[in-house]
Design a protein around this motif. Structure first.
Motif, PDB file in Angstrom:
ATOM      1  N   ALA A 171      -4.146 -19.963   7.825  1.00  0.00           N
ATOM      2  CA  ALA A 171      -3.661 -18.964   8.785  1.00  0.00           C
ATOM      3  C   ALA A 171      -2.572 -18.096   8.156  1.00  0.00           C
ATOM      4  N   GLU A 172      -1.645 -18.717   7.439  1.00  0.00           N
ATOM      5  CA  GLU A 172      -0.599 -17.941   6.772  1.00  0.00           C
ATOM      6  C   GLU A 172      -1.203 -16.975   5.757  1.00  0.00           C
ATOM      7  N   SER A 173      -2.172 -17.440   4.995  1.00  0.00           N
ATOM      8  CA  SER A 173      -2.805 -16.579   3.995  1.00  0.00           C
ATOM      9  C   SER A 173      -3.548 -15.418   4.637  1.00  0.00           C
ATOM     10  N   ALA A 174      -4.154 -15.662   5.801  1.00  0.00           N
ATOM     11  CA  ALA A 174      -4.930 -14.609   6.469  1.00  0.00           C
ATOM     12  C   ALA A 174      -4.069 -13.443   6.920  1.00  0.00           C
ATOM     13  N   THR A 175      -2.746 -13.641   6.990  1.00  0.00           N
ATOM     14  CA  THR A 175      -1.864 -12.541   7.401  1.00  0.00           C
ATOM     15  C   THR A 175      -1.575 -11.563   6.265  1.00  0.00           C
ATOM     16  N   LEU A 176      -1.980 -11.904   5.048  1.00  0.00           N
ATOM     17  CA  LEU A 176      -1.597 -11.115   3.880  1.00  0.00           C
ATOM     18  C   LEU A 176      -2.503  -9.921   3.624  1.00  0.00           C
TER      19      LEU A 176
ATOM     20  N   THR B 296      -3.990  -7.499   5.257  1.00  0.00           N
ATOM     21  CA  THR B 296      -3.684  -6.179   5.815  1.00  0.00           C
ATOM     22  C   THR B 296      -2.183  -5.980   6.005  1.00  0.00           C
ATOM     23  N   ALA B 297      -1.574  -6.763   6.879  1.00  0.00           N
ATOM     24  CA  ALA B 297      -0.168  -6.542   7.235  1.00  0.00           C
ATOM     25  C   ALA B 297       0.777  -6.802   6.065  1.00  0.00           C
ATOM     26  N   GLY B 298       0.647  -7.971   5.459  1.00  0.00           N
ATOM     27  CA  GLY B 298       1.557  -8.314   4.374  1.00  0.00           C
ATOM     28  C   GLY B 298       1.463  -7.348   3.210  1.00  0.00           C
ATOM     29  N   LEU B 299       0.236  -7.039   2.803  1.00  0.00           N
ATOM     30  CA  LEU B 299       0.047  -6.163   1.648  1.00  0.00           C
ATOM     31  C   LEU B 299       0.510  -4.740   1.940  1.00  0.00           C
ATOM     32  N   THR B 300       0.337  -4.279   3.176  1.00  0.00           N
ATOM     33  CA  THR B 300       0.823  -2.946   3.545  1.00  0.00           C
ATOM     34  C   THR B 300       2.332  -2.859   3.380  1.00  0.00           C
ATOM     35  N   ALA B 301       3.048  -3.875   3.864  1.00  0.00           N
ATOM     36  CA  ALA B 301       4.506  -3.880   3.732  1.00  0.00           C
ATOM     37  C   ALA B 301       4.916  -3.945   2.264  1.00  0.00           C
ATOM     38  N   TRP B 302       4.227  -4.763   1.483  1.00  0.00           N
ATOM     39  CA  TRP B 302       4.522  -4.889   0.045  1.00  0.00           C
ATOM     40  C   TRP B 302       4.330  -3.559  -0.673  1.00  0.00           C
ATOM     41  N   ARG B 303       3.193  -2.914  -0.427  1.00  0.00           N
ATOM     42  CA  ARG B 303       2.936  -1.645  -1.111  1.00  0.00           C
ATOM     43  C   ARG B 303       3.957  -0.581  -0.695  1.00  0.00           C
ATOM     44  N   ALA B 304       4.274  -0.524   0.611  1.00  0.00           N
ATOM     45  CA  ALA B 304       5.219   0.486   1.091  1.00  0.00           C
ATOM     46  C   ALA B 304       6.579   0.341   0.419  1.00  0.00           C
ATOM     47  N   LEU B 305       7.053  -0.887   0.302  1.00  0.00           N
ATOM     48  CA  LEU B 305       8.402  -1.093  -0.217  1.00  0.00           C
ATOM     49  C   LEU B 305       8.457  -1.209  -1.734  1.00  0.00           C
ATOM     50  N   VAL B 306       7.544  -1.978  -2.302  1.00  0.00           N
ATOM     51  CA  VAL B 306       7.640  -2.322  -3.723  1.00  0.00           C
ATOM     52  C   VAL B 306       6.855  -1.356  -4.601  1.00  0.00           C
ATOM     53  N   VAL B 307       5.576  -1.142  -4.270  1.00  0.00           N
ATOM     54  CA  VAL B 307       4.726  -0.310  -5.129  1.00  0.00           C
ATOM     55  C   VAL B 307       5.137   1.162  -5.017  1.00  0.00           C
TER      56      VAL B 307
END
Length: 339
Positions: free
Chosen positions: A139-144, A146-157
């Motif tokens: 379940a934790e992995s399933a959150t990554l 769309t939502a998790g990766l979007t936040a990562w790309r917005a801030l880090v990438v």
């Protein structure tokens, strides 16, 4: 191995009352370059909701859900990246492997242009998955995805965040909560908005330094700007769209970055272009990220103590109920499905 698997389908007329539990032929064994994955969990996103309600005009009979996490049951000839028993999580853009953004549609996005992960088993090419982070549940992995990766790309990438930066997150959905966690882990100061004082208290527990109730403070953009000492914030996670963008422009620092991620307040509207220009701020549309971005994100998670915030978990056959809970706006963080 059973001859059939359980799945969900979206039928016309589209809507939350017309999501059907059905049986499909088992997809069988993987061919060269493919993996067979037993899906154990998914998570809900606004995109999935838009598909399920017909707003994204899906094909009748579409299997919904872009996020999927599970266990590799078999690998096809030539597959070296995965082994039987590996835990894996899906990619949002399976054809965008690396490099700058190269896709501007959802034609190959699972749960939209092609069938998604609301089913017990899939057979897909290897690029449809990456490894899960070590120590994460399905379940934790399933959150990554769309939502998790979007936040990562917005801030880090795209944002190139660094220690000492400041970040404004809007609302308490999955992307915003992830952005708060990522920003704090990288030494940034977090500002957060919500219409709920209880949710703002939860943001404080996640490390947010400044919180604003936008129902009590209609000009919250000015309030954020003042709270930052008249400098503005370096990064804005803009999930509202036209209804919130003018306030986000007020809040952003000169030369700052606004990641336009969501359109919760509508698909179009007026933008105070003169103010945006005066701020010399960068307004950038962002839709999730590449497979390489996801692999980088997962390595970062394994080096941190970040765990996704999961508000509530539903069974697969309760998808309609889960979407109604999402629709209510009661959640803080992610809503998940387990199969």
């Amino acid at each position: 191995m059973s001859d059939t698997i359980k799945a969900l389908r979206l039928n016309e007329p589209f809507g939350l009352n017309n999501i059907e539990v059905t049986e499909l032929d088992d997809p069988g064994q993987p061919a060269a370059g493919e993996v067979r994955v037993s899906i154990k969990a998914s998570s809900l996103n606004f995109h999935d909701y838009a598909v399920a309600t017909g707003a994204m005009a899906p094909e009748s009979g579409r299997i919904p859900m872009s996020d999927g996490a599970g266990i590799v049951e078999a690998v096809g000839p030539g597959v070296e990246e995965f082994e039987v028993g590996d835990t894996v999580v899906s990619t949002f853009f399976p054809r965008w492997l690396t490099g700058p953004a190269s896709i501007s549609d959802f034609n190959n996005t699972p749960g939209d242009g092609i069938d998604g992960y609301a089913r017990q088993v899939v057979v897909r090419p290897t690029e449809f998955f990456t490894h899960q982070p070590k120590g994460y549940t399905h379940a934790e992995s399933a959150t990554l995805t769309t939502a998790g990766l979007t936040a990562w790309r917005a801030l880090v990438v795209e944002g190139q965040i660094k220690p000492g930066d400041s970040v404004l997150v809007l609302g308490s959905g999955g992307v915003s909560v992830f952005a708060c966690q990522i920003a704090k882990s990288l030494g940034a100061t977090v500002y957060a908005t919500s219409s709920s004082d209880a949710k703002l208290e939860r943001y404080k527990k996640l490390g947010a330094s400044h919180v604003f109730n936008y129902q009590d403070d209609a000009d919250w953009g000015d309030s954020v700007y003042k709270a930052s000492g008249g400098r503005g914030v370096d990064h804005v996670i803009e999930v509202g769209g036209p209804g919130t963008l003018p306030q986000s422009i007020k809040a952003v620092a000169t030369g700052g970055h606004i990641a336009l991620i969501g359109v919760l307040t509508g698909n179009q509207g007026e933008v105070p272009t003169a103010q945006l220009m005066a701020k010399q701020a960068r307004l950038q549309g962002i839709i999730v990220g590449s497979r390489q971005h996801q692999q980088d994100f997962i390595r970062a998670l394994e080096a941190s103590d970040i765990k996704p915030v999961i508000d509530k978990v539903f069974a697969m056959q309760e998808l309609s109920e889960a979407f109604r809970y999402e629709e209510s706006g009661q959640h803080f963080g992610k809503i998940c499905l387990t199969f």
